[in-house]
Motif scaffolding. Structure first.
Motif, mmCIF file in Angstrom:
data_model
loop_
_atom_site.group_PDB
_atom_site.id
_atom_site.type_symbol
_atom_site.label_atom_id
_atom_site.label_comp_id
_atom_site.label_asym_id
_atom_site.label_seq_id
_atom_site.Cartn_x
_atom_site.Cartn_y
_atom_site.Cartn_z
ATOM 1 N N LYS A 85 0.844 -1.182 0.000
ATOM 2 C CA LYS A 85 0.000 0.000 0.000
ATOM 3 C C LYS A 85 0.881 1.234 0.000
ATOM 4 O O LYS A 85 2.028 1.191 0.406
ATOM 5 C CB LYS A 85 -0.921 -0.006 1.219
ATOM 6 C CG LYS A 85 -1.896 -1.157 1.204
ATOM 7 C CD LYS A 85 -3.015 -0.920 2.161
ATOM 8 C CE LYS A 85 -3.868 -2.155 2.225
ATOM 9 N NZ LYS A 85 -5.067 -2.110 1.528
ATOM 10 N N SER A 86 0.357 2.310 -0.467
ATOM 11 C CA SER A 86 1.102 3.556 -0.550
ATOM 12 C C SER A 86 1.609 3.964 0.832
ATOM 13 O O SER A 86 0.874 3.928 1.811
ATOM 14 C CB SER A 86 0.189 4.653 -1.116
ATOM 15 O OG SER A 86 0.902 5.843 -1.247
ATOM 16 N N GLY A 87 2.878 4.308 0.908
ATOM 17 C CA GLY A 87 3.481 4.742 2.161
ATOM 18 C C GLY A 87 4.151 3.635 2.950
ATOM 19 O O GLY A 87 4.850 3.907 3.919
ATOM 20 N N ASN A 88 3.944 2.382 2.589
ATOM 21 C CA ASN A 88 4.586 1.272 3.293
ATOM 22 C C ASN A 88 6.064 1.188 2.940
ATOM 23 O O ASN A 88 6.460 1.551 1.837
ATOM 24 C CB ASN A 88 3.932 -0.063 2.934
ATOM 25 C CG ASN A 88 2.662 -0.314 3.699
ATOM 26 O OD1 ASN A 88 2.203 0.551 4.438
ATOM 27 N ND2 ASN A 88 2.088 -1.483 3.523
ATOM 28 N N GLY A 89 6.843 0.681 3.859
ATOM 29 C CA GLY A 89 8.277 0.495 3.629
ATOM 30 C C GLY A 89 8.563 -0.854 3.004
ATOM 31 O O GLY A 89 7.743 -1.773 3.055
ATOM 32 N N VAL A 90 9.732 -0.981 2.413
ATOM 33 C CA VAL A 90 10.166 -2.224 1.788
ATOM 34 C C VAL A 90 11.373 -2.741 2.556
ATOM 35 O O VAL A 90 12.315 -1.997 2.829
ATOM 36 C CB VAL A 90 10.554 -1.995 0.312
ATOM 37 C CG1 VAL A 90 11.065 -3.267 -0.320
ATOM 38 C CG2 VAL A 90 9.393 -1.433 -0.471
ATOM 39 N N LYS A 91 11.321 -4.038 2.939
ATOM 40 C CA LYS A 91 12.449 -4.628 3.643
ATOM 41 C C LYS A 91 13.565 -4.913 2.642
ATOM 42 O O LYS A 91 13.318 -5.425 1.550
ATOM 43 C CB LYS A 91 12.044 -5.940 4.316
ATOM 44 C CG LYS A 91 11.114 -5.769 5.475
ATOM 45 C CD LYS A 91 10.918 -7.069 6.225
ATOM 46 C CE LYS A 91 10.183 -8.073 5.378
ATOM 47 N NZ LYS A 91 9.879 -9.325 6.068
ATOM 48 N N ILE A 92 14.772 -4.588 3.015
ATOM 49 C CA ILE A 92 15.937 -4.836 2.159
ATOM 50 C C ILE A 92 16.883 -5.736 2.925
ATOM 51 O O ILE A 92 17.309 -5.405 4.039
ATOM 52 C CB ILE A 92 16.646 -3.520 1.765
ATOM 53 C CG1 ILE A 92 15.695 -2.612 1.006
ATOM 54 C CG2 ILE A 92 17.889 -3.810 0.956
ATOM 55 C CD1 ILE A 92 16.227 -1.243 0.718
#
Length: 95
Positions: A85-92
């Motif tokens: 969803k918009s605004g969510n972070g992505v795990k790297i």
């Protein structure tokens, strides 16, 4: 490409996708020719029982298609579990 080997590798890839794990790189013979890679992709996608929400196209530029000697762009399915969803972070991860 032997059927047993392809089935085993596709099962491994699908299991890793569903459990969100990282596996060793695929053998070069499955990804060198785009035709073989497309067949392998279709086999793997047929084994995933998750809802498809769209498709991702690649190789749409004429220069890329000419270099890869393709006549049409290639695509892959986008599954609901991969949607953010918009605004969510992505795990790297570090690898």
């Amino acid at each position: 490409m032997s059927k047993k080997q392809i089935e085993k590798l596709s099962d491994k890839l699908v299991k890793a996708f569903l459990s969100n794990k990282i596996i060793a790189p695929l053998p070069l013979k499955y990804k060198k020719k785009i035709k073989n890679a497309q067949k392998f992709r279709k086999l793997c996608e047929s084994k995933v029982n998750k809802p498809v929400i769209g498709f991702k196209a690649a190789g749409t530029a004429f220069a890329v298609m000419k270099k890869l000697k393709e006549k049409e762009p290639f695509y892959a399915s986008v599954y609901k579990q991969n949607l953010f969803k918009s605004g969510n972070g992505v795990k790297i991860n570090k690898s």
